[in-house]
Motif scaffolding. Structure first.
Motif, short mmCIF file in Angstrom:
data_model
loop_
_atom_site.label_atom_id
_atom_site.label_comp_id
_atom_site.label_asym_id
_atom_site.label_seq_id
_atom_site.Cartn_x
_atom_site.Cartn_y
_atom_site.Cartn_z
N UNK A 230 0.64 -1.22 0.15
CA UNK A 230 -0.01 0.12 0.22
C UNK A 230 0.89 1.37 -0.04
N UNK A 231 2.18 1.15 0.84
CA UNK A 231 2.96 2.48 0.76
C UNK A 231 3.43 2.63 -0.69
N UNK A 232 4.08 1.52 -1.38
CA UNK A 232 4.43 1.89 -2.71
C UNK A 232 3.31 2.33 -3.57
N UNK A 233 1.98 1.73 -3.44
CA UNK A 233 1.12 2.07 -4.46
C UNK A 233 0.60 3.53 -4.16
N UNK A 234 0.38 3.87 -2.75
CA UNK A 234 -0.10 5.35 -2.77
C UNK A 234 0.79 6.27 -2.69
N UNK A 235 2.36 5.85 -2.56
CA UNK A 235 3.13 6.97 -2.30
C UNK A 235 4.42 6.60 -3.48
N UNK A 236 5.11 5.80 -3.18
CA UNK A 236 6.46 5.29 -4.23
C UNK A 236 7.38 4.57 -3.71
N UNK A 237 8.14 3.83 -4.34
CA UNK A 237 9.32 3.09 -3.77
C UNK A 237 10.08 3.92 -3.11
#
Length: 388
Positions: A230-237
């Motif tokens: 979810x962190x990568x999906x809504x923010x970024x790598x």
């Protein structure tokens, strides 16, 4: 700044080794002939000191038992730090990994925050955030989120074994292995260890013995992977990179990381009489620190107090110290975790082998024993013990 009450340390590269090579240790009969051996640990058959001191303190100050029990404040501190790290990860979503801003934030804020979460999980492993074992496991998983890698479920049985079998070779995974002692006991080796010590503490336990996987481990893994996705999906790598870098730096050359070494490495001068195993002289193996970095680390610096009473939460350890001050004021201590790291790397008298190891005398957990020595390749933790 002095590192401890007696700042000069034991001779890690110069000591007389009287343990494994000769088949005996402090408190055991002396062999007919002893030969000096460099690069060995302090071996002993004496019991770890904390149970004895705990019984003496309870006898002298029975009121200390009232300090035991959960601390409700813990879950709110965890929530605040988790929120802070998620906010920082969000704000750095478009920042280059190699920028000074990214690394400065990760070192100053992220590493301090994730060290706090490491030690929140440490606190929760003793069931000190709630009276419910299940709630403690769930809070630990929540505290694990900004660390980026699931580990809270595995940490608990290894850490409780460290308490119950302090210094017992093959059970206490906080002890450096013989491999580490041989290859890292130099200035460059110690610098490498201090830089990457978080990896040693993460990987060493699995190389020593296994704990059974339970539903707690599987949920910990699924929750963590779900959060990372979810962190990568809504923010970024880059947001995930920030959290993982924060975890790495928290266990590297960071002021708060000094506690890993400060807690149990022997920094006090060890006399020739104490090095002689036939004398059975106890060598200090736990050191406390009472400085300001305890504010960020759940008072883990009060480490003698914590090992004496693992059921007393972080907010009451100073009270324990005040009540039983006569038991603690003369124990060796550290004045600076930064100096601990510096001295560990550059002082030839301190090193990887500056630890007390015992073949017996600790409370052997799980593996059982044979002829008085622990059988510890597989610690026989039961599922209900891990979940309790």
């Amino acid at each position: 700044m002095a590192s401890s009450a007696i700042p000069k340390a034991n001779g890690a590269s110069k000591r007389v080794a009287n343990g494994a090579a000769n088949g005996h240790s402090n408190g055991a009969p002396k062999a007919e002939e002893e030969h000096p051996k460099e690069h060995d640990f302090f071996w002993t058959y004496t019991e770890e000191p904390h149970r004895t001191r705990r019984m003496a303190i309870i006898k002298a100050h029975p009121e200390v038992t009232k300090l035991c029990g959960p601390e409700p404040l813990t879950k709110y501190v965890v929530a605040g730090v988790v929120g802070l790290q998620i906010l920082c990860a969000y704000l750095l979503r478009d920042t280059s990994f190699w920028s000074w801003k990214f690394w400065a934030t990760a070192y100053i804020i992220g590493a301090t925050a994730n060290q706090n979460l490491f030690l929140a999980i440490h606190e929760i492993s003793h069931n000190l955030a709630s009276r419910s074992p299940l709630v403690n496991r769930l809070i630990a998983m929540f505290a694990n989120l900004p660390i980026g890698i699931p580990y809270s479920a595995s940490f608990r049985p290894y850490h409780l074994t460290h308490h119950k079998s302090l210094g017992v070779d093959g059970l206490d995974t906080d002890l450096p292995t013989a491999f580490e002692a041989v290859f890292l006991d130099s200035i460059l080796g110690k610098a490498f260890f201090c830089t990457f010590q978080i990896l040693f503490y993460a990987l060493r336990p699995m190389a020593i013995y296994r704990v059974p996987f339970t539903w707690v481990h599987y949920v910990n893994i699924m929750v963590q992977l779900g959060f990372d996705y979810l962190l990568v999906s809504f923010c970024s790598l880059h947001s995930l990179y920030y959290l993982i870098l924060s975890s790495f730096l928290a266990g590297s050359l960071h002021p708060t990381a000094g506690h890993f070494i400060a807690e149990h490495y022997v920094y006090e001068t060890v006399t020739p009489e104490a090095k002689d195993p036939g004398n059975g002289i106890e060598i200090p193996e736990t050191f406390s620190y009472y400085g300001p970095l305890n504010f960020f680390t759940y008072n883990v610096g009060l480490h003698n107090e914590h090992h004496d009473f693992p059921a007393i939460p972080w907010t009451r350890l100073h009270k324990l110290h005040e009540i039983a001050k006569e038991f603690y004021e003369d124990l060796p201590r550290h004045e600076s975790w930064v100096w601990v790291l510096w001295q560990f790397i550059f002082d030839e008298n301190v090193g990887m082998t500056s630890r007390v190891k015992r073949k017996q005398g600790g409370r052997v957990v799980g593996g059982g024993s044979k002829n008085g020595a622990p059988i510890a390749k597989v610690a026989d933790w039961k599922e209900d013990e891990i979940e309790a």
